[in-house]
Design an enzyme around this catalytic site. Structure first.
Site, PDB file in Angstrom:
ATOM      1  N   GLU A 200       0.807  -1.232   0.000  1.00 33.70           N
ATOM      2  CA  GLU A 200       0.000   0.000   0.000  1.00 33.70           C
ATOM      3  C   GLU A 200       0.836   1.276   0.000  1.00 33.70           C
ATOM      4  OE1 GLU A 200      -0.848  -2.607   1.887  1.00 33.70           O
ATOM      5  OE2 GLU A 200      -2.882  -3.096   1.223  1.00 33.70           O
ATOM      6  N   HIS A 269     -10.033  -4.583  10.918  1.00 32.02           N
ATOM      7  CA  HIS A 269     -10.702  -4.474   9.615  1.00 32.02           C
ATOM      8  C   HIS A 269     -12.023  -3.710   9.711  1.00 32.02           C
ATOM      9  CE1 HIS A 269      -7.803  -7.559   8.589  1.00 32.02           C
ATOM     10  NE2 HIS A 269      -8.144  -7.472   7.317  1.00 32.02           N
TER      11      HIS A 269
END
Lengths: 466, 365
Positions: A200, A269
């Site tokens: 990322e 998450h």
């Protein structure tokens, strides 16, 4: 002309220091860059370099002198044979035009930021944004999932502009981790639909670099939780460069992906980052609820010359809404929408928070309370005027979000209402948020950690004193 | 502006030496480099004159910036490039118009080498409206789309991913330009550098990674921070070729740069150049430099100075007289003094600038 050597500052805060040692003596030849003396403060020792070529004609401040003020002439460099008697440096400005004359140091009044050019404040009589003409008149409405709407928005914009491309993990061959990019690889090929490694920080930086050079990347994060690895590029590289470059270099880039809690995926998450990104000047932050807003806002985001954070929600991907047919359907960034008119209390939310807001409004109606429900749609820039216009009518407000309470988006809404409509309030603004805990895994605890319709109903009744 | 206006491109280059001179420098750093070896590439008189003038401009500009910092005209951080001039000048002599340059916070030299006006750079250092970022960026944040200079970045290592992104755009547009991405031995330990190496090689992006190894990441010597101190090998696991270059010799830099840039431009992917160089000054202006000895600095200046090397060649090999060199010095000094003068008297930005350049206006429809 003789040149004065001035006592330098080691830092912007240094006012005086010790002239520790001369490394050259009077009569020595010096070249630019030669170290000629050492100075000391309680923090550091520094070398003084000659800035010109010549002879160290005169030492004005001797070795070991303490408390020498910054900019005091400490020596004189002259050309060979030059008369230095006239150089005695009472007025540094005369010798070195780079030094401002002391007169310029007159005490200045603290400068106040110019209000006139500050971002616009809410007018006394606020006006709600009218969203009634957003759907083109007579357009055919097609029931579309949020997932399809997002895909359609990207595909249409990629057809329209060759500079638009999508990159991210599993966006191409796998057709999207949540199938949002389904079919894009087949239509646009591997050069414009790019599978990245799991990296990322790196691909966010590559995306911003490509944007600085004028391309229009759509960077998909598999979830915004993973964007934490990349947040430096989102904030420091994408959001700030336009300002730092004096307007020369912007980053037309969209960062998109699911944000916030899905179901039973645990604390790492499930984070809702709306408040984080909305804190940063230089970003736009969009968080749609319906499929039509998802489509129209994503298209606007891709066309926007600024970095846009586009926060989706996994649970919403499969929900269907009417979307007008046609590939030029845009929703403006920065405009809220009154989705249910009412008179008794304003409920304002965004994204998946709208499910609680709308559910509560329905329940409240059965008890005779007419709630006006506003979908912010964009978190930054926030269309607070539409909220204020409603509060001026209802005099009560409940703000709803799934994010954490402290420094949350609802905290900002409450503050803004207080600033612009304090006199209109008949009750303190209430908020319903995610609980102040990392998201638990157990089904019952997770349910408790998220807002629910009952909490919104209770808050609305409380501000209505019912 | 007439004084400051300059063209930065080198005179036409001859073909690169037939046999490339690889990795002459020892592993311990630039300090171990022996004098010119027999296979050192040569410069023509015009090339040496060009390199001399360009490097001298950076040197004098940085000395002036240091002086102005000392007088309180420049605030905050100010990282000087003195000692490292041959790296950026040698690289630019091998690059073409359209190639992009991006670097970290020690960026003044790169901007001058890209042909940005010394007035605009100095005025940004003093925070004035005539600065490249109209006073809103400062020493670490300047940009020029016109000169393909993409900053000017203050987060150590961030420019590596961004520079790889510039190369991605070159690849996407297939316009045969190359991204010259500079970073230091300190930044070379950031994780995103390797994420970028991986993608650059995976996608064969046209990027030259220029690692300016000046032997200290702020106050930490390379050997105290790096398990692998041969930075040219940092791309080995990705299959990226690399070499160590005597970054104090502008000829060696130009020659290695030509090789690396050709590799990238021809579609073969990224290339790593470890430039063994040395910064004479502290990390920033407020660095007492206690982590190295004065002797070490003095030895580098006396034995390896990139500008003195060229100057000696000009006198010895090309019989350039002292007068001609003095004329160049005077010209450079004039440019720098003009920049300092401008940067001192140019007004601060208008207060209304506080709220400009945060967002661009979106085009309607």
């Amino acid at each position: 002309m003789p040149i004065d050597i001035l006592m330098p500052a080691l830092s912007p805060t240094m006012e005086e220091g010790k002239l520790a040692k001369w490394l050259k003596k009077e009569g020595d030849q010096v070249k630019a860059g030669d170290i000629i003396a050492e100075i000391e403060t309680d923090k550091a020792t520094m070398e003084v370099e000659a800035v010109d070529e010549g002879v160290l004609a005169k030492i004005l401040v001797a070795d070991g002198t303490e408390n020498v003020a910054v900019n005091t002439p400490i020596g004189i460099i002259a050309a060979e044979g030059e008369d230095v008697s006239t150089a005695a440096a009472a007025d540094p400005a005369k010798i070195n035009p780079a030094v401002p004359a002391p007169a310029a140091e007159a005490p200045k009044q603290e400068e106040v930021a110019p209000v006139a050019s500050a971002p616009q404040s809410v007018p006394a009589q606020a006006k709600a944004y009218d969203s009634s003409s957003e759907f083109p008149a007579g357009a055919e409405l097609v029931s579309t999932t949020v997932r399809e709407a997002l895909r359609d928005a990207m595909a249409e914009e990629m057809r329209r502009d060759r500079d638009v491309f999508v990159m991210g993990e599993e966006v191409a061959e796998y057709q999207g981790a949540y199938k949002v990019t389904q079919g894009l690889l087949q239509e646009f090929g591997p050069k414009r639909v790019i599978d990245t490694p799991i990296t990322e920080h790196g691909f966010a930086g590559i995306g911003v670099g490509a944007a600085l050079s004028g391309l229009k990347p759509i960077v998909e994060f598999m979830t915004f939780n993973f964007a934490m690895q990349a947040i430096d590029h989102i904030i420091n590289s994408a959001a700030k460069t336009l300002y730092m470059s004096g307007g020369q270099m912007g980053a037309p880039i969209v960062f998109r992906g699911p944000n916030g809690a899905a179901a039973r995926v645990g604390a790492q998450h499930s984070h809702d980052y709306a408040a984080w990104y909305s804190n940063v000047p230089g970003l736009k932050v969009v968080m749609p609820y319906s499929a039509s807003d998802a489509k129209g806002l994503l298209k606007s985001a891709i066309r926007d010359p600024n970095p846009v954070i586009f926060l989706e929600n996994e649970i919403m991907y499969g929900k269907s809404f009417d979307v007008p047919k046609g590939d030029d359907f845009l929703i403006p960034i920065g405009k809220a929408k009154v989705v249910r008119p009412g008179t008794d209390v304003t409920i304002v939310s965004f994204g998946i928070g709208m499910t609680y807001a709308l559910g509560a409004a329905e329940a409240l109606a059965k008890e005779g309370i007419e709630a006006e429900v506003i979908d912010l749609r964009t978190i930054r820039p926030m269309d607070i005027e539409t909220v204020i216009a409603s509060v001026q009518k209802t005099n009560r407000c409940v703000a709803v979000e799934e994010g954490f309470p402290q420094s949350g988006v609802t905290a900002e809404i409450g503050m803004k209402i207080m600033e612009a409509a304090f006199d209109y309030l008949d009750a303190p603004v209430a908020r319903v948020t995610g609980k102040d805990v990392p998201m638990p895994y157990a089904a019952n605890l997770e349910k408790l950690a998220l807002p629910n319709i009952g909490e919104v109903v209770a808050a609305a009744k409380a501000v209505c004193y019912r | 502006m007439a004084v400051a206006a300059r063209k930065s491109k080198a005179p036409a280059q001859p073909k690169a030496a037939a046999k490339p001179a690889r990795a002459r420098a020892g592993k311990e750093g630039a300090g171990k480099v022996e004098g010119a070896l027999s296979n050192t590439p040569t410069f023509t008189k015009d090339e040496d004159l060009h390199a001399y003038r360009e490097m001298l401009l950076i040197r004098r500009f940085e000395e002036k910036a240091g002086q102005m910092y000392g007088m309180g005209l420049i605030g905050g951080f100010c990282h000087l490039y003195i000692g490292q001039e041959a790296v950026v000048i040698g690289m630019q002599m091998a690059s073409k118009d359209g190639d992009q340059v991006i670097t970290g916070y020690r960026d003044h030299g790169h901007m001058l080498a890209c042909g940005m006006e010394s007035r605009g750079v100095m005025a940004e250092l003093t925070g004035r409206r005539g600065g490249y970022s109209r006073g809103k960026g400062g020493s670490m944040h300047m940009f020029s789309r016109e000169k393909n200079f993409y900053g000017g970045h203050g987060i150590v290592g961030a420019q590596v991913s961004l520079g790889t992104g510039l190369a991605f755009a070159d690849w996407y547009r297939d316009d045969k330009t190359v991204s010259l991405t500079y970073f230091g031995d300190g930044a070379a330990n950031q994780g995103q550098v390797y994420e970028s190496f991986n993608m650059a090689q995976l996608w064969k992006l046209p990027v030259v990674f220029v690692i300016e190894n000046n032997r200290y990441a702020m106050g930490t010597a390379v050997s105290r921070a790096s398990a692998q101190t041969d930075f040219s090998r940092r791309g080995v696991s990705f299959g990226i070729p690399g070499e160590q270059v005597d970054g104090m010799d502008v000829r060696a830099v130009r020659e290695a740069a030509a090789r690396a840039i050709e590799h990238a431009r021809s579609g073969k992917g990224p290339y790593i150049l470890e430039m063994q160089t040395y910064r004479y000054r502290g990390h920033s202006m407020s660095d007492p430099a206690k982590y190295r000895s004065k002797d070490e600095v003095q030895r580098m200046r006396e034995e390896h100075d990139p500008i003195e090397q060229v100057r000696a060649r000009l006198i010895r090999d090309f019989k350039i007289g002292e007068d001609e060199l003095k004329a160049i010095d005077a010209k450079v000094r004039e440019i720098v003094n003009d920049a300092a003068e401008f940067a001192t008297h140019d007004p601060e930005p208008d207060p209304s600038e506080l709220y400009t350049d945060i967002l661009l206006e979106a085009a309607r429809g």
